[in-house]
Design an enzyme around this catalytic site. Sequence first.
Site, PDB file in Angstrom:
ATOM      1  N   GLY A  46       0.837  -1.194   0.000  1.00  0.00           N
ATOM      2  CA  GLY A  46       0.000   0.000   0.000  1.00  0.00           C
ATOM      3  C   GLY A  46       0.868   1.239   0.000  1.00  0.00           C
ATOM      4  O   GLY A  46       2.031   1.197   0.429  1.00  0.00           O
ATOM      5  N   GLN A  51       3.249   9.965   1.027  1.00  0.00           N
ATOM      6  CA  GLN A  51       4.506   9.220   1.158  1.00  0.00           C
ATOM      7  C   GLN A  51       5.478   9.482   0.012  1.00  0.00           C
ATOM      8  O   GLN A  51       6.655   9.127   0.099  1.00  0.00           O
ATOM      9  CB  GLN A  51       4.234   7.714   1.252  1.00  0.00           C
ATOM     10  CG  GLN A  51       3.523   7.328   2.532  1.00  0.00           C
ATOM     11  CD  GLN A  51       3.374   5.839   2.635  1.00  0.00           C
ATOM     12  OE1 GLN A  51       2.417   5.279   2.130  1.00  0.00           O
ATOM     13  NE2 GLN A  51       4.336   5.169   3.254  1.00  0.00           N
ATOM     14  N   CYS A  97       5.694   0.172   7.581  1.00  0.00           N
ATOM     15  CA  CYS A  97       5.358   1.303   6.716  1.00  0.00           C
ATOM     16  C   CYS A  97       6.584   1.660   5.878  1.00  0.00           C
ATOM     17  O   CYS A  97       7.694   1.724   6.413  1.00  0.00           O
ATOM     18  CB  CYS A  97       4.951   2.497   7.579  1.00  0.00           C
ATOM     19  SG  CYS A  97       4.520   3.956   6.632  1.00  0.00           S
ATOM     20  N   LEU A  98       6.362   1.908   4.588  1.00  0.00           N
ATOM     21  CA  LEU A  98       7.485   2.248   3.699  1.00  0.00           C
ATOM     22  C   LEU A  98       8.156   3.557   4.114  1.00  0.00           C
ATOM     23  O   LEU A  98       9.306   3.797   3.751  1.00  0.00           O
ATOM     24  CB  LEU A  98       7.011   2.343   2.243  1.00  0.00           C
ATOM     25  CG  LEU A  98       6.526   1.027   1.607  1.00  0.00           C
ATOM     26  CD1 LEU A  98       5.993   1.282   0.212  1.00  0.00           C
ATOM     27  CD2 LEU A  98       7.639  -0.014   1.582  1.00  0.00           C
ATOM     28  N   HIS A 139      -4.705   1.650   7.004  1.00  0.00           N
ATOM     29  CA  HIS A 139      -3.342   2.200   7.194  1.00  0.00           C
ATOM     30  C   HIS A 139      -3.101   3.345   6.197  1.00  0.00           C
ATOM     31  O   HIS A 139      -2.590   4.408   6.579  1.00  0.00           O
ATOM     32  CB  HIS A 139      -2.327   1.060   7.010  1.00  0.00           C
ATOM     33  CG  HIS A 139      -0.893   1.483   7.105  1.00  0.00           C
ATOM     34  ND1 HIS A 139      -0.036   1.034   8.086  1.00  0.00           N
ATOM     35  CD2 HIS A 139      -0.141   2.292   6.316  1.00  0.00           C
ATOM     36  CE1 HIS A 139       1.164   1.581   7.911  1.00  0.00           C
ATOM     37  NE2 HIS A 139       1.130   2.339   6.836  1.00  0.00           N
ATOM     38  N   GLU A 140      -3.495   3.148   4.943  1.00  0.00           N
ATOM     39  CA  GLU A 140      -3.257   4.185   3.915  1.00  0.00           C
ATOM     40  C   GLU A 140      -4.165   5.396   4.122  1.00  0.00           C
ATOM     41  O   GLU A 140      -3.739   6.535   3.901  1.00  0.00           O
ATOM     42  CB  GLU A 140      -3.424   3.596   2.513  1.00  0.00           C
ATOM     43  CG  GLU A 140      -2.493   2.438   2.176  1.00  0.00           C
ATOM     44  CD  GLU A 140      -1.044   2.654   2.571  1.00  0.00           C
ATOM     45  OE1 GLU A 140      -0.558   3.810   2.538  1.00  0.00           O
ATOM     46  OE2 GLU A 140      -0.383   1.669   2.955  1.00  0.00           O
ATOM     47  N   HIS A 143      -2.766   7.685   6.503  1.00  0.00           N
ATOM     48  CA  HIS A 143      -1.701   8.529   5.948  1.00  0.00           C
ATOM     49  C   HIS A 143      -2.235   9.867   5.416  1.00  0.00           C
ATOM     50  O   HIS A 143      -1.586  10.900   5.591  1.00  0.00           O
ATOM     51  CB  HIS A 143      -0.982   7.812   4.802  1.00  0.00           C
ATOM     52  CG  HIS A 143       0.186   6.970   5.226  1.00  0.00           C
ATOM     53  ND1 HIS A 143       1.278   7.483   5.881  1.00  0.00           N
ATOM     54  CD2 HIS A 143       0.432   5.642   5.079  1.00  0.00           C
ATOM     55  CE1 HIS A 143       2.153   6.502   6.114  1.00  0.00           C
ATOM     56  NE2 HIS A 143       1.662   5.370   5.645  1.00  0.00           N
TER      57      HIS A 143
HETATM   58 NI    NI Z   1       2.500   3.484   5.722  1.00  0.00          NI
END
Ligand code: NI
Length: 177
Positions: A46, A51, A97-98, A139-140, A143
């Site tokens: 995701g 991000q 998380c990236l 989660h996204e 963000h």
């Molecule tokens: Ni994340």
Amino acid sequence: MAIREIVYLGDPVLRAEAEDVTVFDDDLRVLVRDMFETMYHADGIGLAAPQIGVSTRVIVVDLRRQDEDEPEPQRVAVVNPVVTWASKEVAKQTEGCLSIPGLEEVVQRPVAVTVAGQDPDGNELVVEADDLFARALQHEIDHVDGILFVDRVSPLKRRMLLKKWKKIEAEAAAEAG
Ligand code: NI
């Protein structure tokens, strides 16, 4: 298509309330394509626009599951996503998380959600999801509200995670010379 640079915890864009999308044009479609490409390149499931430093309400999720018993596509791009329903039942599962590479922690979330929004062409979109798909969508969506998974754990665990992140950052800075 292009792979964009992923921003990390500490970048203020990750803490901003992202802007609604009002124009569904080629720029938006390029953004969505780049987000998928960046997510695949980073081996994530995701990604949210903040991000990659773009403060707009766009998310992509692709579980890339090969399961025969999972016939529904679990790949979606949602513009202006909103959770319109969440199950009372919750589950705990480890998340990463990236934008915070190297950290993971168990996070409690509703098991199933309904998410409404638009697709990249501006058509109304409703996604019903459960299990990992629901978790990734939540989660996204966090963000685009400036919320990170480290905000959804106990204060003690959060302090430990942020301490570990400082160490990871210091090591990365030392490596960069
Ligand atoms: Ni994340």
